[in-house]
Design an enzyme around this catalytic site. Structure first.
Site, mmCIF file in Angstrom:
data_model
loop_
_atom_site.group_PDB
_atom_site.id
_atom_site.type_symbol
_atom_site.label_atom_id
_atom_site.label_comp_id
_atom_site.label_asym_id
_atom_site.label_seq_id
_atom_site.Cartn_x
_atom_site.Cartn_y
_atom_site.Cartn_z
ATOM 1 N N ARG A 229 76.101 52.399 -49.959
ATOM 2 C CA ARG A 229 76.908 53.471 -50.536
ATOM 3 C C ARG A 229 78.061 53.779 -49.585
ATOM 4 O O ARG A 229 77.898 53.758 -48.358
ATOM 5 C CB ARG A 229 76.072 54.736 -50.754
ATOM 6 C CG ARG A 229 75.174 54.694 -51.986
ATOM 7 C CD ARG A 229 75.973 54.683 -53.295
ATOM 8 N NE ARG A 229 75.119 54.703 -54.469
ATOM 9 C CZ ARG A 229 74.807 53.633 -55.203
ATOM 10 N NH1 ARG A 229 75.256 52.444 -54.875
ATOM 11 N NH2 ARG A 229 74.071 53.754 -56.285
ATOM 12 N N HIS A 277 82.599 47.567 -56.612
ATOM 13 C CA HIS A 277 81.193 47.895 -56.888
ATOM 14 C C HIS A 277 80.588 46.933 -57.919
ATOM 15 O O HIS A 277 80.192 47.345 -59.022
ATOM 16 C CB HIS A 277 81.069 49.347 -57.365
ATOM 17 C CG HIS A 277 79.671 49.892 -57.210
ATOM 18 N ND1 HIS A 277 79.405 51.205 -56.945
ATOM 19 C CD2 HIS A 277 78.456 49.291 -57.264
ATOM 20 C CE1 HIS A 277 78.099 51.392 -56.853
ATOM 21 N NE2 HIS A 277 77.500 50.221 -57.046
HETATM 22 P P1 NDP Z 1 64.743 51.413 -51.216
HETATM 23 O O1 NDP Z 1 64.413 52.852 -51.342
HETATM 24 O O2 NDP Z 1 63.755 50.406 -51.694
HETATM 25 O O3 NDP Z 1 65.071 51.083 -49.690
HETATM 26 C C1 NDP Z 1 65.815 51.945 -48.882
HETATM 27 C C2 NDP Z 1 65.708 51.495 -47.445
HETATM 28 O O4 NDP Z 1 66.535 52.327 -46.625
HETATM 29 C C3 NDP Z 1 64.274 51.617 -46.891
HETATM 30 O O5 NDP Z 1 63.986 50.546 -46.031
HETATM 31 C C4 NDP Z 1 64.332 52.926 -46.111
HETATM 32 O O6 NDP Z 1 63.393 53.027 -45.055
HETATM 33 C C5 NDP Z 1 65.736 52.840 -45.554
HETATM 34 N N1 NDP Z 1 66.211 54.161 -45.150
HETATM 35 C C6 NDP Z 1 66.420 55.258 -45.919
HETATM 36 N N2 NDP Z 1 66.813 56.297 -45.166
HETATM 37 C C7 NDP Z 1 66.856 55.851 -43.888
HETATM 38 C C8 NDP Z 1 67.168 56.440 -42.655
HETATM 39 N N3 NDP Z 1 67.528 57.737 -42.563
HETATM 40 N N4 NDP Z 1 67.093 55.681 -41.549
HETATM 41 C C9 NDP Z 1 66.703 54.394 -41.611
HETATM 42 N N5 NDP Z 1 66.396 53.756 -42.760
HETATM 43 C C10 NDP Z 1 66.455 54.485 -43.884
HETATM 44 O O7 NDP Z 1 66.140 51.214 -51.954
HETATM 45 P P2 NDP Z 1 66.754 49.874 -52.598
HETATM 46 O O8 NDP Z 1 66.590 48.777 -51.622
HETATM 47 O O9 NDP Z 1 66.257 49.687 -53.976
HETATM 48 O O10 NDP Z 1 68.296 50.300 -52.722
HETATM 49 C C11 NDP Z 1 69.035 50.664 -51.584
HETATM 50 C C12 NDP Z 1 70.387 51.185 -51.976
HETATM 51 O O11 NDP Z 1 71.245 50.122 -52.381
HETATM 52 C C13 NDP Z 1 70.412 52.153 -53.158
HETATM 53 O O12 NDP Z 1 70.032 53.457 -52.767
HETATM 54 C C14 NDP Z 1 71.851 52.079 -53.568
HETATM 55 O O13 NDP Z 1 72.591 53.062 -52.868
HETATM 56 C C15 NDP Z 1 72.304 50.686 -53.128
HETATM 57 N N6 NDP Z 1 72.608 49.810 -54.273
HETATM 58 C C16 NDP Z 1 73.879 49.317 -54.421
HETATM 59 C C17 NDP Z 1 74.186 48.477 -55.480
HETATM 60 C C18 NDP Z 1 75.545 47.881 -55.620
HETATM 61 O O14 NDP Z 1 75.885 47.361 -56.680
HETATM 62 N N7 NDP Z 1 76.348 47.862 -54.582
HETATM 63 C C19 NDP Z 1 73.180 48.134 -56.508
HETATM 64 C C20 NDP Z 1 71.870 48.658 -56.211
HETATM 65 C C21 NDP Z 1 71.607 49.478 -55.147
HETATM 66 P P3 NDP Z 1 61.808 53.019 -45.364
HETATM 67 O O15 NDP Z 1 61.515 51.585 -45.759
HETATM 68 O O16 NDP Z 1 61.216 53.374 -44.066
HETATM 69 O O17 NDP Z 1 61.577 53.988 -46.467
#
Ligand code: NDP
Length: 317
Positions: A229, A277
């Protein structure tokens, strides 16, 4: 015959009729008797809502919802909806076909950068045969956020011989990926990441995380690929890091404001590639199938919190 389950769809600027077809197909395949209608401002006592950036009126009109399905992985746009009821369970998509597309996108830009194809419009323009060829030790790829999508990307880059590192909030173990967690692991993770791929969700903790201080901890000349994001990056700090040579290049698919305003400096910075995007479009059929499966489980009495993709509001993802 049972009464159809009333479902309302509010899908913003997404192709409504194609989505309705996909949902109808998935519900039929799952044996669900559902009646799906597009939200038109009138209440129909819907039990579930399928949404992308819905209007606040959806929640003030449909007050009996048992769960809302977010047609995407990122939920920050839904969580900031002013009318979202505090206790309404949110279920987001988990991969649903987005992860392979995003891994493909990342690997495409890795191939491009490691061959020098992003310099000066590419060798064809200069009729130049003397470009980089990736013969040395492959650069390490650090993936920030190793959830459903990031873990897939980390594993994908190893297929092409890149050492992969991952960083998350909680400890993780992923075969072939060196994993780091939390504030303690961040410095070590960054110090090794020649390519930094950001797939973090936008939360209170991740907003503005990629700033001058963070860029300074990367190896000099590191490359950034942001598919998470835009709000996780401090735009002015990124430009300064590129101008100083601390960062070699940036490929940006997501932005703080979308569409990226026409006057934004990212559009014409020589070391920035902007894509609108498009790295992880939501494939309709797998997404609809995931929603149908979740509704089947909810109708059978499952608690929303036990479903894949249940959003923990307190942590913001
Ligand atoms: P998930 O919830 O499966 O994974 C999120 C990851 O981020 C997890 O490993 C989580 O840690 C980590 N995380 C969250 N907060 C923190 C923090 N404060 N510090 C360290 N690590 C953190 O999400 P997805 O993989 O499904 O999606 C991720 C993002 O990708 C979405 O939220 C979206 O914003 C973006 N996206 C973009 C797209 C595009 O077209 N460009 C399409 C789809 C998604 P933990 O494993 O410990 O929970």
């Amino acid at each position: 015959m049972s009464t159809p389950i009333p479902i309302v769809a509010a899908l913003g600027n997404m192709a409504q009729s194609a989505w309705l077809d996909a949902l109808a197909g998935a519900f039929a395949a799952a044996g669900l008797n559902a009646d799906v209608a597009v939200f038109d401002g009138r209440a129909r006592d819907a039990r579930y809502a399928v949404v992308w950036l819905p209007p606040p009126e959806l929640f003030t009109t449909e007050t009996g919802l048992r769960a809302v399905f977010n047609v995407g992985a990122g939920v920050e746009g839904l969580l900031t909806n002013p009318a979202l009821p505090p206790d309404l369970p949110i279920i987001r998509l988990v991969d649903a076909g987005m992860a392979p597309k995003m891994a493909e996108y990342v690997c495409f830009y890795l191939a491009r950068a490691t061959r020098g194809l992003d310099r000066f419009g590419g060798p064809q323009k200069l009729r130049d045969w003397n470009v980089d060829r990736p013969r040395g030790t492959p650069p390490a790829v650090g993936v920030m956020g190793i959830g459903a999508i990031g873990a897939y990307i980390a594993r994908a880059v190893t297929v092409f011989g890149y050492p992969a590192l991952g960083w998350s909030r909680t400890e993780k173990r992923i075969d072939g990926v060196r994993c780091y967690a939390g504030a303690d692991g961040l410095r070590e993770f960054l110090a090794q990441s020649n390519f930094l791929v950001n797939v973090l969700p936008l939360t209170n903790e991740t907003e503005n995380l990629l700033d001058a201080k963070l860029f300074a901890q990367l190896p000099r000349g590191a490359h950034l690929i942001n598919v998470g994001r835009g709000g996780t990056i401090v735009d002015a700090d990124l430009i300064r890091a590129l101008d100083s040579g601390q960062l070699g290049s940036a490929v940006l698919d997501v932005f703080r404001v979308e569409p990226l305003p026409r006057e934004h400096p990212f559009w014409h910075h020589p070391r920035i590639t902007v894509t609108p995007h498009l790295s992880g479009p939501t494939p309709r059929e797998p997404a609809a199938a995931q929603i149908a499966e979740a509704i089947v489980r909810l109708e059978a009495g499952a608690s929303p919190a036990t479903l894949p993709g249940f959003v923990e509001r307190a942590r913001g993802y």
